[in-house]
Design a protein around this motif. Structure first.
Motif, mmCIF file in Angstrom:
data_model
loop_
_atom_site.group_PDB
_atom_site.id
_atom_site.type_symbol
_atom_site.label_atom_id
_atom_site.label_comp_id
_atom_site.label_asym_id
_atom_site.label_seq_id
_atom_site.Cartn_x
_atom_site.Cartn_y
_atom_site.Cartn_z
ATOM 1 N N PRO A 158 0.812 -1.226 0.000
ATOM 2 C CA PRO A 158 0.000 0.000 0.000
ATOM 3 C C PRO A 158 0.844 1.274 0.000
ATOM 4 O O PRO A 158 0.463 2.278 -0.605
ATOM 5 N N GLU A 163 -2.220 3.114 -2.419
ATOM 6 C CA GLU A 163 -3.622 2.710 -2.364
ATOM 7 C C GLU A 163 -3.789 1.636 -1.302
ATOM 8 O O GLU A 163 -2.902 0.800 -1.110
ATOM 9 N N ASN A 165 -6.898 -0.986 0.311
ATOM 10 C CA ASN A 165 -8.257 -1.511 0.421
ATOM 11 C C ASN A 165 -8.173 -3.019 0.610
ATOM 12 O O ASN A 165 -7.078 -3.596 0.701
ATOM 13 N N THR A 166 -9.322 -3.664 0.660
ATOM 14 C CA THR A 166 -9.349 -5.110 0.897
ATOM 15 C C THR A 166 -8.651 -5.874 -0.218
ATOM 16 O O THR A 166 -7.919 -6.849 0.035
ATOM 17 N N PRO A 225 -5.656 -1.158 10.262
ATOM 18 C CA PRO A 225 -5.564 -0.874 8.819
ATOM 19 C C PRO A 225 -4.268 -0.170 8.442
ATOM 20 O O PRO A 225 -4.269 0.957 7.956
ATOM 21 N N LYS A 288 -7.517 8.371 1.290
ATOM 22 C CA LYS A 288 -8.454 7.420 1.876
ATOM 23 C C LYS A 288 -9.589 8.169 2.554
ATOM 24 O O LYS A 288 -9.365 9.191 3.205
ATOM 25 N N GLU A 313 -12.054 12.931 3.921
ATOM 26 C CA GLU A 313 -10.945 12.288 3.213
ATOM 27 C C GLU A 313 -9.615 12.745 3.770
ATOM 28 O O GLU A 313 -9.436 13.910 4.121
ATOM 29 N N THR A 342 -12.254 3.064 8.399
ATOM 30 C CA THR A 342 -12.064 3.188 6.958
ATOM 31 C C THR A 342 -13.339 2.753 6.237
ATOM 32 O O THR A 342 -14.305 2.312 6.866
ATOM 33 N N GLU A 343 -13.312 2.857 4.909
ATOM 34 C CA GLU A 343 -14.463 2.415 4.113
ATOM 35 C C GLU A 343 -14.751 0.937 4.324
ATOM 36 O O GLU A 343 -15.901 0.497 4.221
ATOM 37 N N GLU A 344 -13.690 0.171 4.602
ATOM 38 C CA GLU A 344 -13.864 -1.266 4.841
ATOM 39 C C GLU A 344 -14.265 -1.557 6.283
ATOM 40 O O GLU A 344 -14.333 -2.714 6.686
#
Length: 371
Positions: A158, A163, A165-166, A225, A288, A313, A342-344
């Motif tokens: 990352p 970037e 994410n999952t 994360p 993110k 963000e 986070t978004e996840e």
């Protein structure tokens, strides 16, 4: 080299080390951890990246040499002559990498369920120092190697591709799994001694079980994360942005509570907003979306109830973290917490507090701080 070692052993320092060699692992552990603490800072710094990549590369090479050194091709070479130092080198790299990840995870971990994974890393760090005699066990070797390799790629990929994410986490795990299995297969084919000592199916099954366990941890949000990290989080009476600085006003803690910035009891006057301010570290150019999930404890049901998810963000690169805040009006008295996610829905940190309505300002006074 041997003459140098003899001269070293005959010095006062060498004799001291020899007499106290049983304490050496603890001293080297403390020294290595302090060194990493003082020298390692941002995961995206060139220095940190070079150090971690060098450790991982040298660990892989040393592991290969240690497990194939008895083969005839190394006869008469310097590799055979100094093979007795390979276990120490492996332990050093295990310790260096695990201590580095402990330092990075310490920034990311919240006092929540993600603490479990952090404790696991700390236990690995200590186990490396006190299980020296077990290093010859190839099942243990490659199990620790894979765990460290997985953690390494989970940090590094990352950071390099900007970037997180999952999908990136899954890719990181697969790359680590592929590299580990390739190294094991290469050693197994190159070393008759290794083939006689281990069962390849058993070892691969062990590696796969660790791989599955880490992914289960990730699924249940038990892994912080990384490389994101919450640098600061507090409940405040006021947040103002002035000249790209955030001026945060919050209740002063008693002098004896030094481990937490804000007072856990928020004394709210009528009509007053409740702010939650957070500062999140992210590597350079990594963007993110972060959410503040406001929750209130319902004493009637005994459960935490989500009231709002408010996003903002963060863009990486700022040493002191990227800042943001959310606020709410007309909150009821009781226990509240704001999860920084986070978004996840991976948890970066938690800001918990209790709201008490009052007609008087907080007697302990206020603190104004710039972020």
């Amino acid at each position: 080299m041997k003459r140098t070692l003899v001269r070293y052993r005959n010095t006062a320092f060498g004799r001291f080390v020899y007499r106290n060699q049983k304490y050496a692992p603890i001293l080297f552990f403390m020294g290595g951890f302090i060194f990493d603490t003082l020298t390692l800072g941002r995961i995206d710094r060139v220095y940190d990246t070079v150090v971690l990549c060098s450790h991982m590369t040298l660990l892989s090479i040393t592991l290969f040499l240690y497990n194939t050194v008895d083969e005839d091709k190394w006869e008469g070479t310097f590799i055979r002559r100094y093979s007795e130092y390979f276990p120490l080198a492996i332990q050093f790299f295990f310790g260096a990498l695990s201590s580095a990840f402990v330092i990075y995870f310490f920034r990311s971990v919240s006092m929540s369920k993600t603490l479990f994974f952090f404790i696991l890393l700390v236990l690995l760090l200590f186990a490396n120092e006190f299980l020296k005699r077990k290093i010859s066990n190839k099942y243990l070797q490659f199990s620790i190697y894979f765990f460290i390799s997985f953690t390494f790629f989970a940090f590094m990929i990352p950071t390099l591709i900007k970037e997180m994410n999952t999908f990136i986490f899954i890719i990181s795990g697969l790359i680590s799994l592929g590299c580990t299995l390739a190294l094991i297969t290469f050693i197994f084919r190159s070393s008759p001694g290794t083939r006689a000592e281990i069962s390849l199916k058993k070892l691969i099954s062990l590696i796969l079980s660790i791989y599955i366990t880490i992914n289960v941890f990730y699924y249940f949000n038990l892994i912080p994360p990384v490389p994101l990290a919450m640098d600061a989080g507090l409940v405040a009476h006021d947040v103002r942005k002035i000249n790209n600085e955030y001026i945060v006003t919050y209740e002063r803690n008693p002098w004896y509570i030094f481990w937490r910035k804000h007072h856990v009891t928020f004394h709210r006057q009528a009509g007053q907003r409740v702010y939650v301010f957070t500062s999140v570290f992210a590597p350079t150019d990594l963007k993110k979306s972060i959410f503040h999930r406001w929750k209130r404890y319902n004493p009637e049901t005994g459960k935490w109830e989500v009231t709002d998810d408010i996003d903002f963000e963060v863009a990486g690169g700022r040493d002191r973290g990227f800042r943001g805040y959310t606020y709410k009006n007309n909150l009821r008295e009781g226990q509240w917490k704001v999860e920084v996610i986070t978004e996840e829905e991976l948890i970066l940190g938690i800001v918990d507090f209790e709201i008490k309505n009052t007609s008087q300002p907080h007697k302990g006074g206020m603190v104004k701080r710039s972020f």
